[in-house]
Write an enzyme that holds these catalytic residues in place. Structure first.
Site, PDB file in Angstrom:
ATOM      1  CB  CYS A  53     -17.326 -53.756 -21.241  1.00 29.11           C
ATOM      2  SG  CYS A  53     -18.245 -54.867 -20.180  1.00 29.11           S
ATOM      3  CD  GLU A  55     -15.964 -50.146 -18.948  1.00 34.62           C
ATOM      4  OE1 GLU A  55     -16.580 -50.682 -19.907  1.00 34.62           O
ATOM      5  OE2 GLU A  55     -16.433 -50.065 -17.808  1.00 34.62           O
TER       6      GLU A  55
HETATM    7  N1  THU Z   1     -21.180 -52.689 -19.886  1.00 33.89           N
HETATM    8  C1  THU Z   1     -20.094 -51.939 -20.265  1.00 33.89           C
HETATM    9  O1  THU Z   1     -19.905 -51.682 -21.467  1.00 33.89           O
HETATM   10  N2  THU Z   1     -19.243 -51.512 -19.310  1.00 33.89           N
HETATM   11  C2  THU Z   1     -19.417 -51.692 -17.977  1.00 33.89           C
HETATM   12  O2  THU Z   1     -18.604 -51.247 -17.190  1.00 33.89           O
HETATM   13  C3  THU Z   1     -20.583 -52.433 -17.485  1.00 33.89           C
HETATM   14  C4  THU Z   1     -21.439 -53.067 -18.519  1.00 33.89           C
HETATM   15  C5  THU Z   1     -22.142 -53.127 -20.921  1.00 33.89           C
HETATM   16  C6  THU Z   1     -22.192 -54.587 -21.220  1.00 33.89           C
HETATM   17  C7  THU Z   1     -23.593 -54.726 -21.760  1.00 33.89           C
HETATM   18  O3  THU Z   1     -23.586 -54.410 -23.146  1.00 33.89           O
HETATM   19  C8  THU Z   1     -24.388 -53.666 -21.053  1.00 33.89           C
HETATM   20  O4  THU Z   1     -23.447 -52.770 -20.498  1.00 33.89           O
HETATM   21  C9  THU Z   1     -25.303 -54.196 -19.964  1.00 33.89           C
HETATM   22  O5  THU Z   1     -24.603 -54.973 -19.067  1.00 33.89           O
END
Ligand code: THU
Length: 125
Positions: A53, A55
């Protein structure tokens, strides 16, 4: 700390999102106590569970440079460049935040400011 500016940095960071599988672009802008901003995006993989993710990308960039004290993070996520719907941090990212941040660490979403304790009231420590 200007939360509108930090959110704009998160939107900017989403521009580097590598999200060809979900199509969901996420950017994060992490403000350290030293005043520096560390930006991250989500990075997906054909082996889906390897995805990280936005974050955690931002946190790991900062920590790998020796920075471990933080004030706030802004998170922006969208499939269509409309960043008005809030993108809540996932449980794994909350646990990483809890490793380095106090309960009053600020989480900025498109709809306002929250504290880490709003999302994770009973942390494991
Ligand atoms: N994702 C994030 O980068 N941060 C979040 O807080 C929620 C989900 C990303 C992971 C994945 O690449 C995409 O969003 C769909 O879940």
């Amino acid at each position: 700390m200007d939360s509108v500016l930090l959110f704009e940095e998160a939107v900017d960071a989403s521009g580097n999102s590598y999200s060809c599988y979900s199509g969901f672009r996420v950017g994060a802008a992490l403000l350290a106590k030293n005043g520096k901003i560390y930006k991250g995006c989500n990075i997906e993989n054909v082996s889906y569970s390897m995805t990280i993710c936005a974050e955690r990308t931002a946190f790991f960039k900062a920590v790998s440079e020796g920075v471990t004290e933080f004030r706030a993070i802004a998170i922006a996520g969208s499939k269509n460049d409309d960043f008005t719907k809030p993108c809540n941090p996932c449980g794994a990212c909350l646990q990483v935040m809890a490793e380095f941040c106090d309960d009053d660490f600020i989480i900025i979403l498109s709809d306002g400011e929250y504290k880490l304790s709003d999302f994770l009231p009973n942390r494991f420590d």
